[in-house]
Design a protein around this motif. Structure first.
Motif, short mmCIF file in Angstrom:
data_model
loop_
_atom_site.label_atom_id
_atom_site.label_comp_id
_atom_site.label_asym_id
_atom_site.label_seq_id
_atom_site.Cartn_x
_atom_site.Cartn_y
_atom_site.Cartn_z
N THR A 1 1.01 -1.13 0.01
CA THR A 1 0.00 0.18 -0.03
C THR A 1 0.97 1.22 0.20
O THR A 1 2.15 1.18 0.35
N THR B 1 2.28 8.64 -2.61
CA THR B 1 0.97 8.78 -3.01
C THR B 1 0.14 9.69 -1.98
O THR B 1 1.10 10.10 -0.98
N CYS C 1 -10.19 5.72 -10.23
CA CYS C 1 -8.83 5.01 -10.05
C CYS C 1 -7.60 6.17 -10.28
O CYS C 1 -7.15 6.27 -11.31
N SER C 2 -7.36 6.68 -9.22
CA SER C 2 -6.54 7.92 -9.17
C SER C 2 -4.91 7.77 -9.14
O SER C 2 -4.43 6.77 -8.61
N SER D 1 -8.98 9.06 -12.71
CA SER D 1 -9.72 9.25 -11.29
C SER D 1 -11.22 9.66 -11.73
O SER D 1 -12.33 9.25 -11.30
N PHE E 1 -2.64 10.90 1.03
CA PHE E 1 -3.57 10.18 1.97
C PHE E 1 -4.83 11.03 2.39
O PHE E 1 -4.49 12.12 2.60
N ASN F 1 -2.63 9.51 -8.10
CA ASN F 1 -2.35 9.89 -6.97
C ASN F 1 -2.58 9.00 -5.73
O ASN F 1 -2.12 9.17 -4.55
N ARG F 2 -3.26 7.91 -6.28
CA ARG F 2 -3.76 6.86 -5.03
C ARG F 2 -2.95 5.29 -5.55
O ARG F 2 -3.13 4.47 -5.10
N THR G 1 -6.87 7.55 6.05
CA THR G 1 -5.76 6.51 5.65
C THR G 1 -4.52 7.38 6.40
O THR G 1 -3.44 6.57 6.12
N ASP H 1 2.88 13.29 -0.46
CA ASP H 1 2.15 13.99 0.45
C ASP H 1 2.85 15.16 1.29
O ASP H 1 3.69 14.65 2.09
#
Length: 207
Positions: free
Chosen positions: A37, A72, A191-192, A186, A74, A194-195, A78, A101
């Motif tokens: 993750t 990524t 579906c980003s 996204s 948060f 950045n994630r 998270t 971040d």
């Protein structure tokens, strides 16, 4: 090569333990990898904490540095998980955390003794000018990974006016938009990039 200029570090991605071994055995000075993750490469095999410990032993005994890509963004729900992940990885012995971040970077900066490693500003931050490099340095980063869209002349200008470590990509995929800024994946499917979940819709055939 100018003897007054240090040799550049050859840094290679390691999406799995097999890739890490291949990079180390092929002469990489450092590798960057992700956990299950928090990585922008969530489609890769990636590492568990147990595998990260093994990877650190394997690389360090051979003089190779290991950077953890926790690059990524948060959300509030998270954030604590991201912080604790960074803390555990730092205490296991990663040489650097690659972050996107700014909130996470700021929180880490409040308790640096718990994070005995470097902080690298990810290319996902879209740092594309000298002012951005200086701002990252002021936030506690020791290295800036520049946006991949810069020209050689722009990179040279930044390097000539900062003592901060500068990292650039010399091979790899180039997004249609600036890294860290595109929201197409996204918006189309939740579906980003950045994630860590970009579906690369920009590369589909369009008419």
């Amino acid at each position: 090569m100018n003897p007054d200029v240090p040799a550049p570090e050859l840094l290679a991605p390691a999406g799995s333990f097999a890739c890490l071994k291949a990079a180390v055995q092929s002469g990489a000075d450092a590798v960057y990898l992700g956990l299950k993750t928090g990585s922008a490469r969530m489609g890769a095999e990636n590492f568990t904490f147990e595998e990260l410990e093994q990877a650190l032993r394997y690389a360090h005994i051979r003089g190779v540095r290991v950077y953890l890509a926790l690059n990524t963004l948060f959300f509030e729900e998270t954030f604590e998980t991201g912080y604790q992940t960074a803390k555990k990885a730092a205490q296991l012995g990663v040489d650097a955390l690659i972050l996107q971040d700014l909130g996470l970077a700021a929180e880490i900066g409040k308790s640096r003794r718990d994070f005995p490693c470097e902080l690298h500003a990810s290319t996902q931050m879209t740092i594309d000018c000298l002012a951005g490099v200086r701002q990252a340095q002021g936030l506690g980063f020791s290295r800036a990974v520049l946006a991949r869209e810069l020209t050689a002349a722009q990179i040279a200008h930044i390097c000539a006016h900062t003592g901060m470590e500068i990292e650039v990509f010399v091979h790899g995929a180039l997004c249609v938009s600036y890294s860290g800024q595109c929201l197409l994946s996204s918006l189309l499917g939740g579906c980003s990039g950045n994630r860590g979940a970009c579906r690369q819709p920009c590369r589909l055939p369009y008419t």
